[in-house]
Scaffold this motif. Structure first.
Motif, PDB file in Angstrom:
ATOM      1  N   GLN A  19      19.126  10.894 -26.906  1.00  0.00           N
ATOM      2  CA  GLN A  19      18.640  10.029 -25.594  1.00  0.00           C
ATOM      3  C   GLN A  19      18.655  10.563 -24.360  1.00  0.00           C
ATOM      4  OE1 GLN A  19      16.943   7.106 -26.607  1.00  0.00           O
ATOM      5  NE2 GLN A  19      17.596   7.809 -28.516  1.00  0.00           N
ATOM      6  N   ARG A  20      19.284  11.702 -24.194  1.00  0.00           N
ATOM      7  CA  ARG A  20      19.463  12.487 -23.085  1.00  0.00           C
ATOM      8  C   ARG A  20      18.261  13.450 -22.585  1.00  0.00           C
ATOM      9  NH1 ARG A  20      25.113  15.676 -23.905  1.00  0.00           N
ATOM     10  NH2 ARG A  20      25.207  15.705 -21.832  1.00  0.00           N
ATOM     11  N   ALA A  21      18.022  13.198 -21.428  1.00  0.00           N
ATOM     12  CA  ALA A  21      17.009  14.005 -20.736  1.00  0.00           C
ATOM     13  C   ALA A  21      17.557  15.495 -20.494  1.00  0.00           C
ATOM     14  CB  ALA A  21      16.561  13.570 -19.334  1.00  0.00           C
ATOM     15  N   PRO A  22      16.746  16.646 -20.707  1.00  0.00           N
ATOM     16  CA  PRO A  22      17.211  17.993 -20.404  1.00  0.00           C
ATOM     17  C   PRO A  22      17.761  18.022 -19.088  1.00  0.00           C
ATOM     18  CG  PRO A  22      14.990  17.938 -21.443  1.00  0.00           C
ATOM     19  CD  PRO A  22      15.240  16.352 -21.044  1.00  0.00           C
ATOM     20  N   LEU A  23      18.522  18.800 -18.769  1.00  0.00           N
ATOM     21  CA  LEU A  23      19.220  19.167 -17.377  1.00  0.00           C
ATOM     22  C   LEU A  23      18.701  20.417 -17.008  1.00  0.00           C
ATOM     23  CD1 LEU A  23      21.348  18.685 -15.157  1.00  0.00           C
ATOM     24  CD2 LEU A  23      23.167  20.094 -16.544  1.00  0.00           C
ATOM     25  N   ARG A  24      18.012  20.396 -15.936  1.00  0.00           N
ATOM     26  CA  ARG A  24      17.534  21.670 -15.406  1.00  0.00           C
ATOM     27  C   ARG A  24      18.414  22.254 -14.720  1.00  0.00           C
ATOM     28  NH1 ARG A  24      11.329  22.883 -13.795  1.00  0.00           N
ATOM     29  NH2 ARG A  24      11.300  22.765 -15.806  1.00  0.00           N
ATOM     30  N   VAL A  25      18.954  23.544 -14.868  1.00  0.00           N
ATOM     31  CA  VAL A  25      19.882  24.566 -14.115  1.00  0.00           C
ATOM     32  C   VAL A  25      19.055  25.698 -13.361  1.00  0.00           C
ATOM     33  CG1 VAL A  25      21.511  23.519 -15.562  1.00  0.00           C
ATOM     34  CG2 VAL A  25      20.702  25.957 -15.978  1.00  0.00           C
ATOM     35  N   LEU A 282      21.132  19.305 -23.924  1.00  0.00           N
ATOM     36  CA  LEU A 282      22.610  19.397 -24.157  1.00  0.00           C
ATOM     37  C   LEU A 282      23.058  18.878 -25.430  1.00  0.00           C
ATOM     38  CD1 LEU A 282      23.884  18.723 -20.404  1.00  0.00           C
ATOM     39  CD2 LEU A 282      23.566  20.929 -21.572  1.00  0.00           C
ATOM     40  N   ASP A 283      22.360  17.863 -26.087  1.00  0.00           N
ATOM     41  CA  ASP A 283      22.689  17.551 -27.303  1.00  0.00           C
ATOM     42  C   ASP A 283      22.507  18.425 -28.314  1.00  0.00           C
ATOM     43  OD1 ASP A 283      23.872  15.087 -26.604  1.00  0.00           O
ATOM     44  OD2 ASP A 283      22.011  13.919 -26.951  1.00  0.00           O
ATOM     45  N   GLN A 284      22.046  19.756 -28.188  1.00  0.00           N
ATOM     46  CA  GLN A 284      21.936  20.868 -28.828  1.00  0.00           C
ATOM     47  C   GLN A 284      23.300  21.340 -29.371  1.00  0.00           C
ATOM     48  OE1 GLN A 284      19.109  23.840 -28.329  1.00  0.00           O
ATOM     49  NE2 GLN A 284      17.534  22.245 -27.827  1.00  0.00           N
ATOM     50  N   ARG A 285      24.440  21.216 -28.541  1.00  0.00           N
ATOM     51  CA  ARG A 285      25.777  21.355 -28.909  1.00  0.00           C
ATOM     52  C   ARG A 285      26.096  20.454 -30.021  1.00  0.00           C
ATOM     53  NH1 ARG A 285      30.966  22.534 -27.530  1.00  0.00           N
ATOM     54  NH2 ARG A 285      32.546  20.562 -27.832  1.00  0.00           N
ATOM     55  N   ARG A 286      26.131  19.288 -29.833  1.00  0.00           N
ATOM     56  CA  ARG A 286      26.213  18.373 -31.155  1.00  0.00           C
ATOM     57  C   ARG A 286      25.742  18.590 -32.211  1.00  0.00           C
ATOM     58  NH1 ARG A 286      23.089  13.102 -30.466  1.00  0.00           N
ATOM     59  NH2 ARG A 286      21.605  14.906 -31.263  1.00  0.00           N
TER      60      ARG A 286
END
Length: 327
Positions: A19-25, A282-286
């Protein structure tokens, strides 16, 4: 400066919906300039352009505003170029850019640490959109060899009181670690950040040629070890390096952002000033650590050798004769 961007890469092992939107860095790869105003303008322009591309946090290279000093051993006053943590030009640049763009800005500085030996700290900072210091991490591992005589300038960060802090900045929905350069070669550092729940580890970096071995290009090794540490710990790696010639060194740029699957999402050429912008799922870590549960299947009861004191007489381990560090 060129600008390179990357959308969020495809999740390869998603078994639980996100449910997390991507974080743009974003990150900035820059060339040092002797004119302080010109240098600050170039960095500020890079930050502004990354923010204009939607980056919510921008990362800058090691000792951002200084000529890299450690290509030669320090003289009697090694900390002459050190600055106050929040009272110097690096914090001022980061805070001004953060407030103006409404983003977080990460930078690196030579922090004053008054002591008789004159050594300071090599310190990464994180500044909020309100212009406030919200993170500080001191470099733990200090190089000692030819062209990188950092032990004559910097003292290691203290080992007590959370040496590998993980920050969760308000509004970013991300957990971030901020070690520095030489720290990136140590698998123990990446593992500590992973155990602390970091999702992103940023390594402000100043690395390039080897003055004693000018034909030896360490860039592929440098990149491989960072990417591999990201794989084995489920981490996104954000690595801003500098480019250009400074004294005895030629910095090889090649700044990049990689993901927990070992994919390099976006990368700068060796000799260009550039801005990288990438979306991180970021949920790709999980997802990765659920498929390959490295942290869950560890055997810390068998790792005593990792915490034994360093024996200078056995720098390569038991059974190998010592040799001198290349100076």
């Amino acid at each position: 400066m060129i600008t390179l961007t990357s959308d969020a890469a495809e999740p390869l092992s998603r078994s639980t919906s996100s449910q997390r939107a991507p974080l743009r860095v974003g990150l900035v790869q820059h060339r040092w300039r002797p004119d302080a105003e010109e240098l600050a303008h170039a960095l500020r322009s890079g930050i502004d352009r990354a923010a204009a591309e939607g980056a919510r946090i921008v990362f800058l290279p090691e000792i951002t505003l200084l000529r890299y000093p450690a290509d030669r051993p320090a003289g009697p006053n090694p900390g002459a170029a050190a600055e106050d943590l929040t009272g110097g030009p690096t914090f001022a640049l980061a805070a001004d850019a953060a407030v103006a763009n409404g983003i977080y800005v990460h930078a690196s500085l030579y922090e004053k640490a008054p002591a008789e030996d004159g050594l300071g700290y090599n310190t990464a900072i994180l500044v909020s959109p309100a212009g406030e210091l919200v993170g500080r991490t001191r470099k733990m591992h200090i190089p000692i060899s030819a062209g990188y005589y950092e032990d004559t300038y910097f003292r290691p960060g203290p080992a007590e009181d959370d040496p590998y802090p993980v920050y969760a900045p308000d509004g970013l929905d991300a957990r971030i670690g901020m070690p520095t350069c030489w720290d990136e070669w140590f698998g123990e550092v990446a593992r500590c950040y992973s155990l602390g729940g970091a999702e992103i580890v940023a390594y402000p970096t100043a690395i390039g040629s080897e003055p004693k071995f000018p034909s030896f290009d360490t860039q592929p090794l440098w990149q491989q070890v960072i990417v591999a540490n990201g794989i084995s710990n489920g981490l996104f790696m954000v690595v801003p390096n500098r480019t250009g010639d400074e004294g005895a060194l030629s910095f090889y740029g090649s700044s990049f952002i990689s993901d927990p699957y070992g994919r390099v999402l976006v990368q700068v050429p060796r000799d260009e000033e550039a801005i990288l912008v990438a979306d991180l799922d970021l949920d790709q870590r999980r997802d990765w650590l659920a498929l390959f549960p490295f942290l869950l299947t560890r055997r810390p009861d068998s790792y005593a050798a990792l915490t034994a004191p360093v024996d200078p007489a056995r720098p390569y381990g038991t059974g190998h004769a010592p040799t001198c560090v290349v100076k």
